[in-house]
Scaffold this active site. Structure first.
Site, PDB file in Angstrom:
ATOM      1  N   THR A  33      -0.774   6.923  -9.653  1.00 35.47           N
ATOM      2  CA  THR A  33      -1.126   6.325  -9.137  1.00 35.47           C
ATOM      3  C   THR A  33      -1.512   7.198  -7.733  1.00 35.47           C
ATOM      4  O   THR A  33      -2.228   8.483  -8.121  1.00 35.47           O
ATOM      5  CB  THR A  33      -0.244   5.679  -8.264  1.00 35.47           C
ATOM      6  OG1 THR A  33      -0.838   4.557  -6.721  1.00 35.47           O
ATOM      7  CG2 THR A  33       1.134   6.815  -8.011  1.00 35.47           C
ATOM      8  N   ASN A  34      -2.092   6.655  -6.658  1.00 33.29           N
ATOM      9  CA  ASN A  34      -2.105   7.700  -5.412  1.00 33.29           C
ATOM     10  C   ASN A  34      -1.347   8.011  -4.480  1.00 33.29           C
ATOM     11  O   ASN A  34      -0.476   7.301  -4.333  1.00 33.29           O
ATOM     12  CB  ASN A  34      -3.656   7.405  -5.555  1.00 33.29           C
ATOM     13  CG  ASN A  34      -3.898   6.164  -4.294  1.00 33.29           C
ATOM     14  OD1 ASN A  34      -2.792   5.624  -3.285  1.00 33.29           O
ATOM     15  ND2 ASN A  34      -4.198   4.848  -5.174  1.00 33.29           N
ATOM     16  N   ARG A  35      -1.870   8.481  -3.106  1.00 29.11           N
ATOM     17  CA  ARG A  35      -1.296   9.024  -2.308  1.00 29.11           C
ATOM     18  C   ARG A  35      -0.405   8.042  -0.804  1.00 29.11           C
ATOM     19  O   ARG A  35      -0.197   8.389   0.160  1.00 29.11           O
ATOM     20  CB  ARG A  35      -1.165  10.436  -0.943  1.00 29.11           C
ATOM     21  CG  ARG A  35      -0.637  11.369  -2.665  1.00 29.11           C
ATOM     22  CD  ARG A  35      -1.316  12.863  -1.232  1.00 29.11           C
ATOM     23  NE  ARG A  35      -0.761  13.398  -2.237  1.00 29.11           N
ATOM     24  CZ  ARG A  35      -0.049  14.488  -3.039  1.00 29.11           C
ATOM     25  NH1 ARG A  35       1.760  14.036  -2.283  1.00 29.11           N
ATOM     26  NH2 ARG A  35       0.628  15.341  -3.210  1.00 29.11           N
ATOM     27  N   SER A  36      -1.864   6.282  -1.687  1.00 30.58           N
ATOM     28  CA  SER A  36      -1.765   6.064   0.145  1.00 30.58           C
ATOM     29  C   SER A  36      -0.988   5.068  -0.017  1.00 30.58           C
ATOM     30  O   SER A  36      -0.534   4.901  -1.036  1.00 30.58           O
ATOM     31  CB  SER A  36      -3.097   4.535  -0.664  1.00 30.58           C
ATOM     32  OG  SER A  36      -2.861   3.138   0.250  1.00 30.58           O
TER      33      SER A  36
END
Ligand code: CTP
Ligand code: CA
Length: 226
Positions: A33-36
């Protein structure tokens, strides 16, 4: 529907917003996933609702409360996000792709938890590109006004302009995520708005709610509802 109050410029309109970071499963217990945080997308959904729109918020996993009066469609991976956006797009007046979509997913989804091999050492992971949802839908648009985001850490204008043209967008919201207070996770943002054949407009650093209002007002002023 006839618009009776200027306070509700989106009355009778359907706004579709995507938000949050997608999750691409590796095995039953792990994902990429990512930091959003989803905050920019949720602010857009809330402001669109307050401006009178019917709002569909297609959301990857976040820790945020759903804004009042907004229809939520939960999604997980880029592929499930594409399916949900496709379903909502036909009937949409404005699509805003604020989701941080993973560009890659593990090529193979292991059915069992991946174990460390005997002797340990490095693990090689093969990744496959996910579909570009924004580009796919923008290529199919009829009356819809399509808004994309660009998260950049360098060459903001050049990179963002390339995305605007390449993806055939009506409006691109560019974030310099290397700046403090900008982009992922925080409650504030500062963006540059790019439209075809128009000068870029850079906002002040402001709350994500204030930035959401500027984005939607720019879309309306740009003829999104025509
Ligand atoms: N996007 C999408 N589908 C993808 C990747 C991105 O719809 N598979 C959308 C995002 O929601 C965003 C826009 O495309 O609105 C730009 O995302 P960004 O990551 O900044 O750009 P990319 O085109 O993925 O290019 P890169 O990551 O290489 O900078
Ligand atoms: Ca990307």
């Amino acid at each position: 529907l006839i618009q009776l109050t200027p306070d509700l410029p989106l009355a009778g309109r359907h706004v579709v917003v995507t938000a949050g970071g997608t999750r691409e499963a590796l095995d039953p217990v792990r994902f990429i996933t990512n930091r959003s945080s989803g905050k920019m997308g949720y602010a857009l959904a809330q402001v669109a609702r307050e401006m009178g729109a019917t709002v569909t918020l297609i959301s990857a996993t976040t820790h945020l409360p759903v804004p009042t009066g907004v229809t939520i469609v939960p999604v997980d991976s880029a592929s499930s996000l594409l399916t949900a956006v496709r379903t909502a797009f036909d009937d949409a007046d404005i699509l805003v792709m604020a989701a941080a979509v993973s560009d890659y997913r593990p090529t193979e989804l292991a059915t069992q938890k991946i174990k460390k091999p005997a002797g340990h050492g490095d693990l090689m992971l093969q990744l496959t590109e996910t579909p570009d949802i924004l580009k796919t839908l923008a290529a199919e648009k009829k009356h819809q006004y399509v808004v994309g985001f660009a998260a950049e850490t360098q060459d903001l204008l050049a990179n963002a302009n390339r995305k605007l043209t390449h993806k055939k967008l009506d409006l691109l919201v560019a974030n310099d995520v290397s700046q403090p207070g900008v982009g992922f996770n925080g409650d504030t943002n500062q963006v540059t708005l790019l439209r075809p054949h128009q000068q870029p407009v850079t906002t002040e650093l402001a709350s994500k709610t204030a930035i959401a209002k500027i984005i939607l007002e720019t879309a309306i002023a740009d003829g999104a509802l025509n």
